[in-house]
Motif scaffolding. Structure first.
Motif, PDB file in Angstrom:
ATOM      1  N   LEU A 161       0.832  -1.202   0.000  1.00 34.82           N
ATOM      2  CA  LEU A 161       0.000   0.000   0.000  1.00 34.82           C
ATOM      3  C   LEU A 161       0.867   1.253   0.000  1.00 34.82           C
ATOM      4  CD1 LEU A 161      -2.902   1.011   0.099  1.00 34.82           C
ATOM      5  CD2 LEU A 161      -2.844   0.784   2.593  1.00 34.82           C
ATOM      6  N   THR A 173      -5.163  -3.809   2.413  1.00 31.54           N
ATOM      7  CA  THR A 173      -6.197  -2.846   2.014  1.00 31.54           C
ATOM      8  C   THR A 173      -6.254  -1.660   2.958  1.00 31.54           C
ATOM      9  OG1 THR A 173      -7.870  -4.120   3.224  1.00 31.54           O
ATOM     10  CG2 THR A 173      -7.584  -4.618   0.880  1.00 31.54           C
ATOM     11  N   ASP A 183     -16.339  -2.485   5.735  1.00 26.70           N
ATOM     12  CA  ASP A 183     -16.106  -3.690   4.942  1.00 26.70           C
ATOM     13  C   ASP A 183     -16.681  -4.948   5.578  1.00 26.70           C
ATOM     14  OD1 ASP A 183     -14.795  -2.197   3.096  1.00 26.70           O
ATOM     15  OD2 ASP A 183     -12.770  -2.721   3.771  1.00 26.70           O
ATOM     16  N   ARG A 229      -7.264   3.409   0.630  1.00 30.30           N
ATOM     17  CA  ARG A 229      -7.396   2.077   0.040  1.00 30.30           C
ATOM     18  C   ARG A 229      -6.490   1.970  -1.188  1.00 30.30           C
ATOM     19  NH1 ARG A 229     -12.208  -0.669   1.211  1.00 30.30           N
ATOM     20  NH2 ARG A 229     -13.705   0.467   2.500  1.00 30.30           N
ATOM     21  N   PRO A 230      -6.101   0.751  -1.557  1.00 26.55           N
ATOM     22  CA  PRO A 230      -5.317   0.594  -2.794  1.00 26.55           C
ATOM     23  C   PRO A 230      -6.045   1.164  -4.004  1.00 26.55           C
ATOM     24  CG  PRO A 230      -5.322  -1.440  -1.518  1.00 26.55           C
ATOM     25  CD  PRO A 230      -6.306  -0.531  -0.864  1.00 26.55           C
ATOM     26  N   GLU A 231      -7.365   0.999  -4.037  1.00 29.60           N
ATOM     27  CA  GLU A 231      -8.143   1.481  -5.175  1.00 29.60           C
ATOM     28  C   GLU A 231      -7.983   2.988  -5.378  1.00 29.60           C
ATOM     29  OE1 GLU A 231     -10.383  -2.104  -3.465  1.00 29.60           O
ATOM     30  OE2 GLU A 231      -9.179  -0.423  -2.741  1.00 29.60           O
ATOM     31  N   VAL A 262      -5.563 -11.430   3.479  1.00 35.20           N
ATOM     32  CA  VAL A 262      -5.947 -10.609   2.324  1.00 35.20           C
ATOM     33  C   VAL A 262      -6.067 -11.551   1.123  1.00 35.20           C
ATOM     34  CG1 VAL A 262      -5.465  -8.505   1.029  1.00 35.20           C
ATOM     35  CG2 VAL A 262      -4.459  -8.802   3.299  1.00 35.20           C
ATOM     36  N   THR A 288      -9.347 -10.180  -3.525  1.00 33.64           N
ATOM     37  CA  THR A 288      -9.385  -8.757  -3.187  1.00 33.64           C
ATOM     38  C   THR A 288      -8.984  -7.919  -4.389  1.00 33.64           C
ATOM     39  OG1 THR A 288      -8.813  -9.232  -0.871  1.00 33.64           O
ATOM     40  CG2 THR A 288      -8.421  -6.988  -1.651  1.00 33.64           C
ATOM     41  N   ALA A 289      -8.035  -8.419  -5.176  1.00 34.28           N
ATOM     42  CA  ALA A 289      -7.486  -7.638  -6.290  1.00 34.28           C
ATOM     43  C   ALA A 289      -8.039  -8.047  -7.650  1.00 34.28           C
ATOM     44  CB  ALA A 289      -5.963  -7.783  -6.308  1.00 34.28           C
ATOM     45  N   TRP A 299      -9.063  -5.039  -9.818  1.00 38.37           N
ATOM     46  CA  TRP A 299      -8.221  -3.841  -9.859  1.00 38.37           C
ATOM     47  C   TRP A 299      -7.773  -3.492 -11.268  1.00 38.37           C
ATOM     48  CZ3 TRP A 299      -4.527  -4.498  -5.012  1.00 38.37           C
ATOM     49  CH2 TRP A 299      -5.310  -4.375  -3.854  1.00 38.37           C
ATOM     50  N   ASP A 308     -15.768 -11.303   1.019  1.00 37.45           N
ATOM     51  CA  ASP A 308     -14.900 -10.659   1.992  1.00 37.45           C
ATOM     52  C   ASP A 308     -15.423 -10.808   3.405  1.00 37.45           C
ATOM     53  OD1 ASP A 308     -13.240  -9.878  -0.006  1.00 37.45           O
ATOM     54  OD2 ASP A 308     -14.082  -7.864  -0.198  1.00 37.45           O
TER      55      ASP A 308
END
Length: 333
Positions: free
Chosen positions: A73, A96, A105, A188-190, A211, A215-216, A219, A288
């Motif tokens: 991150l 995340t 979440d 967040r990564p997003e 994780v 999760t990805a 993306w 999740d």
């Protein structure tokens, strides 16, 4: 990486590893990114005095960054902060957020567990006691192997345990642990992925319960140059769990990125992007909330076990003290 010709810096973020652990700072992803930003600029000053980088200005020395978990991150945050210098980002099971989970979440019925974990256990009066129980050698070894951090049991060796347990003896280690695990998750990564332009490679262990790799899975829709590769029978730390798999994917990708980079335009020529490679895996594609619920339930169960064990120890100690006192009384008599 060094054998492939790269100069490598492995950085302990403030509060982690061998770095200082101050109590007068607010630990956050933004703080970590700023420290990395300062480090890059410090090293740039040295590089521009080197003949190899004589053609570069201070703000154009090329870098690639890679990070595991929170480090991933932070790597994304650095790519956003230094768009003309970061040529590529490698994510290794990217977190995340700084702390484990966000209230938004998790389902409503899980939020009380999360609240207890973050505000009662970590930030309450039992935070330092919890840290002392958590950092025991047996607990850390169990977490690494059975907790999904490593799938390769051979990597969980005495050397690794010493590397991880050593910093827990440092002053203020408990303070950092409680504030990071119970702190604000941050960006967040997003949020970063939509704001960076360099290529991103995500290498993800298929057996990571913290994780999960799904999760990805979306993306690539947020970033035009994003590749996800799922590594089989690999846990949360793929670079140490299965280094050979990471090297097989990471080094050719980095070489390709360098070939695609145009230093005059600070841009990349077109290439394959947006791909997802899923290795054969037995990992379940659960939602999740299922992952969060399972993790929190396990954590609370572990806390209950530690409290029970501590109670048993205290009770046993009290019984021994009582017996010793009775023996002294008999002797005097």
């Amino acid at each position: 990486l060094q054998e492939a010709g790269y100069q490598v810096f492995a950085i302990d973020l403030i509060g982690f590893g061998a770095s200082q652990k101050p109590t007068d700072v607010e630990y956050s992803i933004e703080l970590f990114v700023q420290l990395l930003h300062d480090f890059v600029h410090e090293m740039n000053d040295r590089y521009t005095n080197n003949d190899r980088y004589a053609s570069y200005q201070d703000d154009t020395v090329p870098w690639m960054v890679a990070g595991n978990s929170i480090g991933g991150l932070c790597s994304l945050g650095l790519a956003k902060a230094l768009p003309e210098q970061i040529q590529g980002v490698v994510l290794l099971n990217c977190a995340t957020g700084m702390s484990a989970f966000r209230y938004t979440d998790v389902p409503l019925f899980v939020r009380p567990l999360l609240y207890v974990m973050q505000n009662v256990v970590l930030k309450g009066g039992v935070g330092e006691w919890f840290f002392e129980q958590f950092r025991s050698r047996d607990n850390v070894q169990r977490l690494l192997h059975k907790g999904g951090v490593y799938r390769n049991a051979g990597q969980v060796n005495p050397e690794l345990l010493e590397i991880l347990l050593g910093p827990s003896d440092d002053d203020n280690a408990a303070h950092v642990f409680c504030n990071v695990m119970g702190g604000d998750p941050g960006p967040r990564p997003e949020q970063y992925l939509t704001d960076i332009s360099c290529p991103v490679l995500a290498l993800w262990g298929d057996s990571d319960p913290w994780v999960p790799h799904h999760t990805a899975r979306d993306w690539h829709a947020l970033h035009t140059d994003f590749d996800l590769q799922v590594l089989p029978d690999t846990g949360h730390c793929p670079h140490d769990d299965r280094p050979e798999l990471v090297h097989e994917a990471m080094i050719p990708w980095m070489q390709q990125v360098v070939q695609r980079y145009d230093p005059q335009k600070h841009a990349f020529v077109s290439g394959e992007s947006g791909s997802i490679t899923a290795a054969t895996t037995t990992a379940k594609e659960n939602g999740d909330s299922d992952d969060v619920t399972s993790f929190l339930e396990s954590a609370m169960e572990g806390i209950s076990d530690m409290i029970y064990d501590e109670h048993q120890k205290q009770q046993q100690q009290q019984e021994e003290d009582d017996e010793e006192e009775e023996d002294e009384t008999d002797t005097e008599t």
